[in-house]
Scaffold this active site. Structure first.
Site, short mmCIF file in Angstrom:
data_model
loop_
_atom_site.label_atom_id
_atom_site.label_comp_id
_atom_site.label_asym_id
_atom_site.label_seq_id
_atom_site.Cartn_x
_atom_site.Cartn_y
_atom_site.Cartn_z
N THR A 25 -42.54 -19.08 20.83
CA THR A 25 -42.78 -17.97 19.91
C THR A 25 -43.02 -18.53 18.52
OG1 THR A 25 -41.97 -15.78 19.24
CG2 THR A 25 -40.35 -17.56 19.24
N CYS A 30 -38.52 -13.32 11.16
CA CYS A 30 -37.81 -12.87 12.37
C CYS A 30 -36.92 -13.99 12.92
CB CYS A 30 -38.82 -12.46 13.44
SG CYS A 30 -39.83 -11.05 12.98
N HIS A 47 -37.62 -12.58 20.51
CA HIS A 47 -38.18 -12.61 19.15
C HIS A 47 -37.68 -11.34 18.44
CE1 HIS A 47 -41.87 -13.50 16.47
NE2 HIS A 47 -41.07 -12.65 15.83
#
Lengths: 159, 214
Positions: A25, A30, A47
């Site tokens: 990812t 985040c 995520h």
């Protein structure tokens, strides 16, 4: 030979794989949460965008309080009947622009929420790569549980 | 803090009306960019849309290579982020053009190349936002937009977009953005101007569409 990497897990999404392959990812502010069972070699990656959902969200992977139970449920589906013994590694939470401060607060809140939930679930956090001012590429190798963190124009780090 | 309510979808008619407003901004910014570069330039509004969060992080492509971007934070009547992004080759060509060097001379983002990109973002962004602020004028006294100086970054496109979309993501699984592409000397270049309002600004835009602009 490097592990076959599955399609990137995007904002608010989850992914699970077992024994071979890798989950990846790309993170800004985040939080990426990698869960791994070393004996069963089952890997999960979330995520996470925000700390807490209201009600039942359409995207459980978006929120810390819904993403972690859903990720563990999906990992359990991959090894039915087995007793998962998980460890966690965390990455992300960058504050990429000094003049835009609000997401940094959310990044910290995400980290606090995830660490609290993992504590309640008795899942130890054994690696962290948090904060800073740049995005990260986070890759979880299902064969080894190794998490590789790459930052643009920098050497990669292994957790 | 709790999150998770979904904002309603804008209708196709509303998105069309908004596209017309953003085209005014692009037209004015085109003139400024042409003067700045000293050659014909054109900015085209390619997308005015509401997208699922995960899809929105890929509007600059799903490449895992870093890109260059200049980010301006907007305050006042219009709030959020304006991002001028380019791949390395296109951005460094811009620097060569402005520094009057043969194309291909610049090979890395040094201070002067970054400065060329930031000044271009400043010129395009200010004109674009001024036009938008006039379009979004609802008769209230304050309709100014105050952009911050552009900040340069060289980073993964998805990471950059995540950061810019975070404010809207806190309010909805759907995010609103506009995408404008560029031609220089009649040929497309890999530049992209993204207008990413924050959640308050999206609400303002929705209200203006419902109750009208003056």
């Amino acid at each position: 030979m490097p592990p076959k990497i599955q399609p990137s897990i995007r904002m608010g999404e989850l992914g699970v794989c077992r024994e071979t392959g890798a989950l990846r990812t790309l993170l800004g502010s985040c939080l990426g949460v990698a869960l791994y069972d070393r004996k069963l070699r089952v890997a999960g990656l979330a995520h996470i965008v925000l700390p807490k959902a209201t009600g039942t969200p359409e995207l459980p992977g978006k929120y810390a309080d819904t993403a972690l139970p859903e990720l563990i449920r999906q990992m359990q589906v991959a090894v039915p009947g087995a007793n998962l013994k998980l460890t966690a590694k965390l990455a992300g939470g960058a504050n990429m622009f000094n003049s835009i401060s609000a997401p940094a607060t959310i990044g910290e809140m995400n980290t606090q929420a995830v660490e609290r939930i993992l504590g309640e679930l008795r899942i130890p956090v054994i690696g962290r790569h948090l904060g800073g001012e740049q995005g990260r590429r986070m890759t979880l190798d299902a064969a080894t549980g190794q998490v590789t963190i790459e930052i643009a124009s920098s050497e990669s780090t292994v957790l | 803090m709790q999150h998770g309510t979904n904002r309603r979808m804008l209708s196709p008619e509303q998105l069309t009306a908004l596209t017309d407003l953003f085209r005014i901004g692009a037209t004015e910014a085109t003139a400024a960019l042409s003067r700045w570069l000293g050659r014909p330039a054109r900015m085209t509004v390619e997308r005015v849309d509401q997208l699922a969060l995960a899809d929105a992080t890929e509007v600059l492509g799903d490449s895992e290579s870093p890109i260059a971007a200049c980010v301006m934070s907007m305050r006042g009547r219009v709030t959020g982020q304006l991002i001028l992004a380019f791949d390395d080759a296109s951005g460094l060509s811009l620097a060569d053009l402005l520094l009057e060097k043969p194309s291909g001379t610049s090979t890395a983002w040094g201070e002067i190349e970054r400065s060329a990109a930031q000044e271009t973002a400043n010129i395009v962004g200010c004109v674009y936002l001024n036009a938008l602020s006039r379009s979004f004028h609802d008769g209230t006294a304050t309709h100014e937009v105050l952009p911050s100086p552009p900040q340069f970054t060289h980073d993964y496109p998805q990471s950059l977009l995540q950061f810019a979309l975070m404010n809207q993501a806190a309010a909805s699984d759907l995010v609103f953005l506009t995408e404008t592409q560029f031609h220089i000397d009649g040929s497309p270049v890999n530049w992209n101007l993204l207008f990413i309002p924050d959640a308050d600004c999206v609400a303002t835009i929705e209200n203006l569409l419902l109750f009208g602009m003056k």
